[in-house]
Design an enzyme around this catalytic site. Structure first.
Site, PDB file in Angstrom:
ATOM      1  N   TYR A  30       2.624   5.324  12.208  1.00  0.00           N
ATOM      2  CA  TYR A  30       2.727   3.900  12.558  1.00  0.00           C
ATOM      3  C   TYR A  30       3.575   3.061  11.605  1.00  0.00           C
ATOM      4  O   TYR A  30       3.944   1.945  11.922  1.00  0.00           O
ATOM      5  CB  TYR A  30       1.324   3.283  12.678  1.00  0.00           C
ATOM      6  CG  TYR A  30       0.486   3.391  11.405  1.00  0.00           C
ATOM      7  CD1 TYR A  30       0.653   2.487  10.366  1.00  0.00           C
ATOM      8  CD2 TYR A  30      -0.459   4.409  11.250  1.00  0.00           C
ATOM      9  CE1 TYR A  30      -0.100   2.588   9.202  1.00  0.00           C
ATOM     10  CE2 TYR A  30      -1.219   4.512  10.094  1.00  0.00           C
ATOM     11  CZ  TYR A  30      -1.038   3.598   9.075  1.00  0.00           C
ATOM     12  OH  TYR A  30      -1.770   3.714   7.934  1.00  0.00           O
ATOM     13  N   HIS A  34      -3.891   4.858   4.148  1.00  0.00           N
ATOM     14  CA  HIS A  34      -5.071   4.007   4.013  1.00  0.00           C
ATOM     15  C   HIS A  34      -6.171   4.738   3.236  1.00  0.00           C
ATOM     16  O   HIS A  34      -6.831   4.170   2.367  1.00  0.00           O
ATOM     17  CB  HIS A  34      -5.567   3.613   5.406  1.00  0.00           C
ATOM     18  CG  HIS A  34      -6.916   2.973   5.415  1.00  0.00           C
ATOM     19  ND1 HIS A  34      -7.107   1.668   5.046  1.00  0.00           N
ATOM     20  CD2 HIS A  34      -8.136   3.473   5.724  1.00  0.00           C
ATOM     21  CE1 HIS A  34      -8.400   1.378   5.133  1.00  0.00           C
ATOM     22  NE2 HIS A  34      -9.043   2.454   5.547  1.00  0.00           N
ATOM     23  N   ARG A  59       0.886  -1.176   0.000  1.00  0.00           N
ATOM     24  CA  ARG A  59       0.000   0.000   0.000  1.00  0.00           C
ATOM     25  C   ARG A  59       0.916   1.216   0.000  1.00  0.00           C
ATOM     26  O   ARG A  59       1.533   1.524   1.003  1.00  0.00           O
ATOM     27  CB  ARG A  59      -0.887  -0.028   1.258  1.00  0.00           C
ATOM     28  CG  ARG A  59      -2.067   0.939   1.188  1.00  0.00           C
ATOM     29  CD  ARG A  59      -2.738   1.087   2.542  1.00  0.00           C
ATOM     30  NE  ARG A  59      -1.989   1.997   3.388  1.00  0.00           N
ATOM     31  CZ  ARG A  59      -2.044   2.018   4.727  1.00  0.00           C
ATOM     32  NH1 ARG A  59      -2.809   1.184   5.383  1.00  0.00           N
ATOM     33  NH2 ARG A  59      -1.333   2.876   5.404  1.00  0.00           N
TER      34      ARG A  59
END
Ligand SMILES: Cc1ncc(C[n+]2csc(CCOP(=O)(O)OP(=O)(O)O)c2C)c(N)n1
Ligand SMILES: [Mg+2]
Length: 312
Positions: free
Chosen positions: A237, A228, A224
């Site tokens: 994170y 998100h 990815r």
């Protein structure tokens, strides 16, 4: 694939400017949608996860209609009632995307059951992420499909994250594809940044489903390469080297290298394709921004029958 990437850049920018409400990019995952598009037949049904919009567009869903949806305007097929960036494209057998993780898995299995009962050749493809393998629907859907040998292909796009949760915290198995063994059908892990590998794996699974061989699970490993969604900040994170590793496996660059090696792609073609994608996206944005929002009175249109109309 370049159209997908152009869309992602532009839409994330427009979201930051407050011109659209929300966007979920698919950068890094384009080879899954495009490999699938090359492998599927017109009669097949797509139950998307969060990032298969390119597959709807490749199947012929209009970019302008998709843009109307992103702007949630009066020409949005859902007329602003769905979350933005949750397209529906009935005309190309692309079922409305669900925000509730995993629900599309059991819906695809239900459709596959119907297809089998009707002797319809169409196969159901359920797309979902690594995070969805922790959802009830994953287990219920896989078990039902295996037990009844249904024509469904489970397309698990493992982009290694479920928002901020890394896949290693999602399960104790190393290879998600192995989960298929427990339900009695084939599971394979392949490199989802390689269009050719995606196409080959899907072709095999689709042929099996079409000829009565039952379901398959394919795990597409990808990166990815973006947050998100427009509501996320992965710098809080994600280790810094994740993107570096992702860029080394960029599916667009990878396909471009292959095509250049075969002598069918050069700088001029790349420039033309990029310019065309940019012009198409700009023009679609212009059309959507010039369209009025849905009339508030349309809130119950297509939802309830008019009072006294007597339908059942
Ligand atoms: C049932 C349910 N639980 C939680 C959420 C919140 N949520 C939205 S996206 C997401 C992560 C999904 O991860 P994955 O399945 O790996 O798909 P990806 O976003 O990586 O494509 C979560 C937990 C949700 N939408 N539905
Ligand atoms: Mg994921």
């Amino acid at each position: 694939m370049i159209l997908g990437r152009t869309l992602d850049e532009r839409m994330l920018g427009l979201q930051r400017q407050g011109r659209i409400g929300f966007y979920g990019p698919a950068t890094g995952q384009e080879a899954v949608s495009l490999g699938a598009w090359l492998a599927i037949a017109e009669s097949d049904w797509v139950f998307p996860g969060l990032r298969e919009q390119l597959l709807a567009l490749a199947r012929g869903h209009s970019l302008v209609t998709y843009m109307h949806h992103l702007f949630a305007d009066d020409l949005d097929p859902a007329r602003g009632r769905q979350m933005p960036c949750h397209p529906t494209a009935r005309e190309v057998r692309y079922v409305s995307m669900s925000s509730v993780i995993g629900t599309q898995i059991s819906q695809a299995v239900g459709l596959a059951y119907g297809q089998k009962l009707r002797h319809d050749p169409g196969v159901a493809l359920a797309f979902f992420g690594d995070g969805a393998t922790s959802a009830n629907d994953f287990h219920a859907g896989m078990n039902f499909a295996g037990a009844l040998s249904l024509p469904v292909v489970f397309c698990l796009t493992n982009n290694q994250w479920a928002i901020s949760i890394p896949v290693q915290r999602q399960t104790h198995v190393d290879v998600l594809a192995e989960k298929a063994n427990a339900y009695g059908f084939s599971g394979v892990r392949i490199d989802g940044t390689d269009v050719v590998a995606v196409h080959a794996a899907l072709k095999e699974a689709l042929d099996r489903a079409r000829t009565g061989g039952g379901p398959s699970l394919i795990e597409f490993v990808v990166f990815r390469m973006t947050p998100h969604s427009s509501s996320d900040d992965p710098s809080r994170y994600q280790p810094a080297d994740f993107l570096v590793r992702g860029r080394a496996r960029d599916p667009v660059a990878r396909l471009a290298r292959l095509l250049r090696d075969r002598g069918v792609l050069d700088d001029e073609v790349v420039r033309t394709v990029a310019a065309d994608a940019d012009a198409r996206v700009r023009s679609a944005v212009k059309e959507a921004e010039a369209t009025a929002p849905p009339d508030a009175r349309s809130l119950t249109t297509d939802v309830f029958l008019p009072p006294g109309s007597g339908g059942g």
